[in-house]
Design a protein around this motif. Structure first.
Motif, PDB file in Angstrom:
ATOM      1  N   VAL A   1       7.472  10.728   0.541  1.00  0.00           N
ATOM      2  CA  VAL A   1       6.105  11.451   0.616  1.00  0.00           C
ATOM      3  C   VAL A   1       5.281  11.265  -0.491  1.00  0.00           C
ATOM      4  CG1 VAL A   1       4.802  13.824   0.893  1.00  0.00           C
ATOM      5  CG2 VAL A   1       6.768  13.403   1.673  1.00  0.00           C
ATOM      6  N   ARG A   2       4.067  11.059   0.071  1.00  0.00           N
ATOM      7  CA  ARG A   2       3.282   9.823  -1.706  1.00  0.00           C
ATOM      8  C   ARG A   2       2.454  11.260  -1.929  1.00  0.00           C
ATOM      9  NH1 ARG A   2       1.015   5.420   0.312  1.00  0.00           N
ATOM     10  NH2 ARG A   2       1.072   4.970   2.563  1.00  0.00           N
ATOM     11  N   THR A   3       2.699  10.953  -3.514  1.00  0.00           N
ATOM     12  CA  THR A   3       1.531  12.403  -4.445  1.00  0.00           C
ATOM     13  C   THR A   3       0.462  11.683  -4.426  1.00  0.00           C
ATOM     14  OG1 THR A   3       1.967  10.816  -6.246  1.00  0.00           O
ATOM     15  CG2 THR A   3       4.100  11.771  -6.133  1.00  0.00           C
ATOM     16  N   VAL A   4       0.118  10.629  -4.298  1.00  0.00           N
ATOM     17  CA  VAL A   4      -1.396  10.963  -4.400  1.00  0.00           C
ATOM     18  C   VAL A   4      -1.986  10.898  -2.604  1.00  0.00           C
ATOM     19  CG1 VAL A   4      -3.618   8.520  -4.512  1.00  0.00           C
ATOM     20  CG2 VAL A   4      -1.496   8.594  -5.917  1.00  0.00           C
ATOM     21  N   ALA A   5      -2.799  12.171  -2.933  1.00  0.00           N
ATOM     22  CA  ALA A   5      -3.243  12.447  -1.970  1.00  0.00           C
ATOM     23  C   ALA A   5      -4.921  12.581  -1.684  1.00  0.00           C
ATOM     24  CB  ALA A   5      -3.412  13.896  -1.712  1.00  0.00           C
ATOM     25  N   PHE A   6      -5.558  11.841  -2.881  1.00  0.00           N
ATOM     26  CA  PHE A   6      -7.072  11.130  -2.432  1.00  0.00           C
ATOM     27  C   PHE A   6      -7.322   9.632  -1.626  1.00  0.00           C
ATOM     28  CE2 PHE A   6      -5.706  10.636  -6.735  1.00  0.00           C
ATOM     29  CZ  PHE A   6      -6.293   8.980  -7.175  1.00  0.00           C
ATOM     30  N   ARG A   7      -8.598   9.533  -1.720  1.00  0.00           N
ATOM     31  CA  ARG A   7      -8.518   7.978  -1.718  1.00  0.00           C
ATOM     32  C   ARG A   7      -9.627   7.810  -1.978  1.00  0.00           C
ATOM     33  NH1 ARG A   7      -6.447   8.781   5.556  1.00  0.00           N
ATOM     34  NH2 ARG A   7      -4.689  10.165   4.784  1.00  0.00           N
ATOM     35  N   SER A   8     -10.456   6.681  -1.749  1.00  0.00           N
ATOM     36  CA  SER A   8     -11.676   6.368  -1.924  1.00  0.00           C
ATOM     37  C   SER A   8     -11.939   4.658  -2.002  1.00  0.00           C
ATOM     38  CB  SER A   8     -11.242   5.541  -3.424  1.00  0.00           C
ATOM     39  OG  SER A   8     -13.114   5.396  -3.766  1.00  0.00           O
ATOM     40  N   SER A   9     -13.256   4.196  -0.754  1.00  0.00           N
ATOM     41  CA  SER A   9     -12.968   2.864  -0.688  1.00  0.00           C
ATOM     42  C   SER A   9     -13.176   1.899  -1.562  1.00  0.00           C
ATOM     43  CB  SER A   9     -14.864   3.163  -0.255  1.00  0.00           C
ATOM     44  OG  SER A   9     -15.673   3.543  -1.041  1.00  0.00           O
ATOM     45  N   ALA A  10     -13.129   2.318  -3.072  1.00  0.00           N
ATOM     46  CA  ALA A  10     -13.169   1.429  -4.224  1.00  0.00           C
ATOM     47  C   ALA A  10     -11.451   0.778  -4.468  1.00  0.00           C
ATOM     48  CB  ALA A  10     -13.729   2.039  -5.382  1.00  0.00           C
ATOM     49  N   TRP A  11     -10.739   1.123  -3.616  1.00  0.00           N
ATOM     50  CA  TRP A  11      -9.275   0.277  -3.988  1.00  0.00           C
ATOM     51  C   TRP A  11      -8.856   0.840  -2.154  1.00  0.00           C
ATOM     52  CZ3 TRP A  11     -11.200   4.674  -7.749  1.00  0.00           C
ATOM     53  CH2 TRP A  11     -10.236   5.306  -7.059  1.00  0.00           C
ATOM     54  N   PRO A  12      -7.286   0.112  -1.738  1.00  0.00           N
ATOM     55  CA  PRO A  12      -7.239   0.408  -0.764  1.00  0.00           C
ATOM     56  C   PRO A  12      -6.144   0.889  -1.184  1.00  0.00           C
ATOM     57  CG  PRO A  12      -6.169  -1.400  -2.073  1.00  0.00           C
ATOM     58  CD  PRO A  12      -7.365  -1.517  -2.794  1.00  0.00           C
ATOM     59  N   MET A  13      -5.415   2.122  -0.379  1.00  0.00           N
ATOM     60  CA  MET A  13      -3.873   2.582  -0.660  1.00  0.00           C
ATOM     61  C   MET A  13      -2.743   2.282  -0.160  1.00  0.00           C
ATOM     62  SD  MET A  13      -2.647   5.672   1.999  1.00  0.00           S
ATOM     63  CE  MET A  13      -3.846   7.065   2.279  1.00  0.00           C
ATOM     64  N   ALA A  14      -2.285   2.388  -1.410  1.00  0.00           N
ATOM     65  CA  ALA A  14      -0.611   1.104  -1.177  1.00  0.00           C
ATOM     66  C   ALA A  14      -0.003   1.579   0.145  1.00  0.00           C
ATOM     67  CB  ALA A  14       0.100   1.955  -2.438  1.00  0.00           C
ATOM     68  N   LEU A  15       0.210   0.948   0.604  1.00  0.00           N
ATOM     69  CA  LEU A  15       0.416   1.039   1.461  1.00  0.00           C
ATOM     70  C   LEU A  15       2.760   0.838   1.971  1.00  0.00           C
ATOM     71  CD1 LEU A  15      -1.374  -2.040   3.604  1.00  0.00           C
ATOM     72  CD2 LEU A  15      -1.922   0.193   3.922  1.00  0.00           C
ATOM     73  N   SER A  16       2.746   0.533   0.839  1.00  0.00           N
ATOM     74  CA  SER A  16       4.378   0.716   0.297  1.00  0.00           C
ATOM     75  C   SER A  16       4.767   0.681  -0.703  1.00  0.00           C
ATOM     76  CB  SER A  16       5.218  -0.613   1.019  1.00  0.00           C
ATOM     77  OG  SER A  16       4.934  -1.603   0.959  1.00  0.00           O
ATOM     78  N   LEU A  17       6.078   1.034  -1.021  1.00  0.00           N
ATOM     79  CA  LEU A  17       5.974   0.874  -3.063  1.00  0.00           C
ATOM     80  C   LEU A  17       7.841   0.734  -2.525  1.00  0.00           C
ATOM     81  CD1 LEU A  17       5.021   4.357  -4.056  1.00  0.00           C
ATOM     82  CD2 LEU A  17       4.178   2.205  -4.377  1.00  0.00           C
ATOM     83  N   SER A  18       8.261   0.405  -3.817  1.00  0.00           N
ATOM     84  CA  SER A  18       9.965   0.194  -3.425  1.00  0.00           C
ATOM     85  C   SER A  18      10.923   1.184  -3.463  1.00  0.00           C
ATOM     86  CB  SER A  18      10.023  -1.063  -5.445  1.00  0.00           C
ATOM     87  OG  SER A  18       9.842  -0.414  -6.428  1.00  0.00           O
ATOM     88  N   ALA A  19      11.469   1.147  -3.359  1.00  0.00           N
ATOM     89  CA  ALA A  19      12.622   2.385  -3.002  1.00  0.00           C
ATOM     90  C   ALA A  19      12.693   3.023  -4.367  1.00  0.00           C
ATOM     91  CB  ALA A  19      13.700   2.179  -2.174  1.00  0.00           C
ATOM     92  N   PRO A  20      12.842   4.144  -4.000  1.00  0.00           N
ATOM     93  CA  PRO A  20      13.933   4.471  -5.677  1.00  0.00           C
ATOM     94  C   PRO A  20      15.000   4.317  -6.145  1.00  0.00           C
ATOM     95  CG  PRO A  20      13.302   6.705  -3.726  1.00  0.00           C
ATOM     96  CD  PRO A  20      13.410   5.090  -3.011  1.00  0.00           C
ATOM     97  N   PRO A  21      14.887   4.424  -7.327  1.00  0.00           N
ATOM     98  CA  PRO A  21      15.322   2.702  -8.108  1.00  0.00           C
ATOM     99  C   PRO A  21      17.267   3.716  -7.806  1.00  0.00           C
ATOM    100  CG  PRO A  21      14.481   3.977  -9.415  1.00  0.00           C
ATOM    101  CD  PRO A  21      13.736   4.657  -8.387  1.00  0.00           C
ATOM    102  N   ALA A  22      18.127   2.719  -7.684  1.00  0.00           N
ATOM    103  CA  ALA A  22      19.586   3.521  -8.021  1.00  0.00           C
ATOM    104  C   ALA A  22      19.874   3.449  -9.366  1.00  0.00           C
ATOM    105  CB  ALA A  22      21.041   2.299  -7.399  1.00  0.00           C
ATOM    106  N   LEU A  23      20.644   3.835 -10.365  1.00  0.00           N
ATOM    107  CA  LEU A  23      20.527   3.486 -11.636  1.00  0.00           C
ATOM    108  C   LEU A  23      20.610   1.990 -11.893  1.00  0.00           C
ATOM    109  CD1 LEU A  23      23.744   6.319 -12.217  1.00  0.00           C
ATOM    110  CD2 LEU A  23      20.680   5.846 -13.780  1.00  0.00           C
ATOM    111  N   GLY A  24      19.945   2.213 -13.520  1.00  0.00           N
ATOM    112  CA  GLY A  24      19.862   0.690 -13.414  1.00  0.00           C
ATOM    113  C   GLY A  24      20.276   0.374 -14.520  1.00  0.00           C
ATOM    114  N   PRO A  25      20.509  -1.333 -15.278  1.00  0.00           N
ATOM    115  CA  PRO A  25      21.447  -1.788 -16.030  1.00  0.00           C
ATOM    116  C   PRO A  25      21.191  -1.246 -17.591  1.00  0.00           C
ATOM    117  CG  PRO A  25      20.312  -2.952 -15.408  1.00  0.00           C
ATOM    118  CD  PRO A  25      19.744  -2.229 -14.675  1.00  0.00           C
ATOM    119  N   GLU A  26      22.802  -0.940 -18.480  1.00  0.00           N
ATOM    120  CA  GLU A  26      22.084  -0.455 -19.971  1.00  0.00           C
ATOM    121  C   GLU A  26      20.844  -2.119 -20.357  1.00  0.00           C
ATOM    122  OE1 GLU A  26      24.681   0.749 -22.238  1.00  0.00           O
ATOM    123  OE2 GLU A  26      26.257   0.926 -20.314  1.00  0.00           O
TER     124      GLU A  26
END
Length: 375
Positions: free
Chosen positions: A350-375
């Motif tokens: 679910v998106r956290t951004v609930a507003f929209r604008s004619s000045a920029w596009p809506m992010a159509l997709s995002l990278s997945a919630p990350p697994a634990l990253g490297p040190e």
């Protein structure tokens, strides 16, 4: 051109040291608007990686709870209790735009992750700091406790004398996240004019109190203690009460105007109610709440809920069916708010951004919630 380059916060570099929900919600918000968000996690990872429902895979580190606030980020493990970790943070902060933290007052200083230390390396840095009770109170803040302490649980009881109830989401965390977003965007605007960064501090306590709205104003204006009304409204009737129709439909009315009430009475084939001195105007209905609610409950139980909602909709009388979470997410109007599954995480978000604008596009997709990253 990469579509993400068109987003308003493209190129903004964010370090997320915050954990759980409020701070990470802000991080995902910035990521959805194009920012590069690096989540810096302690060796054990964000604690919400371990918060699982019984239906989830016990081996995953990307739990449903973690996924609710961590789309679009990269993850890196960083042990700030050792000098090497602090040095790495300082190198990252020197080139960052925003740092998000949720330390108890005094803890960031011990880790050399405080605003004074980091801003000395980067005067343009904007540092967002979430606490439970403000910058001088060392008590840790927890959403459920704040719901209890700021009146939300008291008001959320089914009625006077009934047990207080916590909201089913961490509402104080979410309200705090919104306050921090506003503070950070204000600081970014100021930096454009002055070139200077800023410390932005937000507490769960202040955010909760600011959100009591009409309930706080009622107490301050009248001196009386607002009482729990279940889902009812203290100054509008009928508004918020749930009724069950003949076909089992659970529905809610939000009648805020006398004309709307007249339409409701007409649809229910009870036009005389609108001329009853007890119900003619909203103040009358508030004064005779119990009598009106009883009449409405009896009458609505005799009619089709689906037909009633359709008729009220045609007359612009505010009303709606009570949906489950799944039903709400499956509704056609909800689809633009869903993030599509991404590689490594075969579930929608679910998106956290609930507003929209004619000045920029809506992010159509995002990278997945990350697994634990490297040190």
């Amino acid at each position: 051109m990469n579509p993400s380059d068109e987003l308003p916060l493209a190129g903004l570099r964010v370090l997320e040291l915050a954990s759980v929900l409020a701070g990470p919600q802000v991080g995902q918000f910035l990521a959805e608007l194009g920012a590069d968000v690096l989540k810096l996690e302690p060796p054990a990872g964000d604690v919400t990686r371990t918060w699982r429902t019984l239906a989830e895979d016990p081996a995953t580190t990307v739990t449903a709870y973690f996924s609710s606030a961590n789309w679009g980020k990269r993850s890196q493990l960083l042990d700030l209790t050792i000098e090497a970790g602090q040095t790495a943070l300082h190198q990252l902060a020197a080139a960052a735009d925003i740092v998000l933290t949720s330390y108890k007052p005094g803890d960031a200083e011990k880790l050399r992750a405080d605003y004074a230390t980091l801003s000395a390396l980067n005067p343009r840095l904007i540092y967002g700091h979430i606490t439970g009770y403000g910058p001088t109170e060392t008590r840790a803040g927890y959403d459920a406790v704040l719901q209890a302490e700021t009146g939300f649980m008291h008001l959320n009881a089914p009625g006077p004398g009934q047990p207080p109830q916590k909201m089913p989401v961490a509402i104080i965390d979410l309200l705090t996240a919104h306050q921090l977003k506003e503070g950070l965007l204000t600081a970014l605007y100021r930096r454009e004019r002055t070139g200077q960064g800023a410390l932005v501090q937000v507490s769960l306590l202040d955010s909760a109190l600011a959100s009591l709205a009409n309930q706080a104003a009622t107490h301050l204006v009248t001196g009386q203690e607002p009482q729990p009304l279940g889902s009812g409204h203290p100054s509008i009737v009928p508004y918020g009460t749930v009724y069950t129709a003949r076909d089992g439909t659970r529905l809610l009315l939000a009648v805020g105007a006398d004309q709307q009430f007249r339409h409701l009475c007409a649809v229910l084939h009870r036009p005389e109610w609108a001329d009853d001195a007890r119900f003619r105007r909203n103040p009358d209905r508030v004064a005779h709440r119990a009598a009106l609610e009883e009449l409405l409950a009896e009458r609505i139980a005799e009619v089709s809920g689906q037909e009633l909602l359709a008729q009220l909709g045609q007359l612009a009388v505010p009303a709606g069916a009570v949906r489950t979470v799944g039903e709400a997410l499956a509704h056609p109007l909800a689809q633009p708010m869903l993030l599509p599954p991404a590689p490594g995480f075969p579930h929608a978000g679910v998106r956290t951004v609930a507003f929209r604008s004619s000045a920029w596009p809506m992010a159509l997709s995002l990278s997945a919630p990350p697994a634990l990253g490297p040190e």
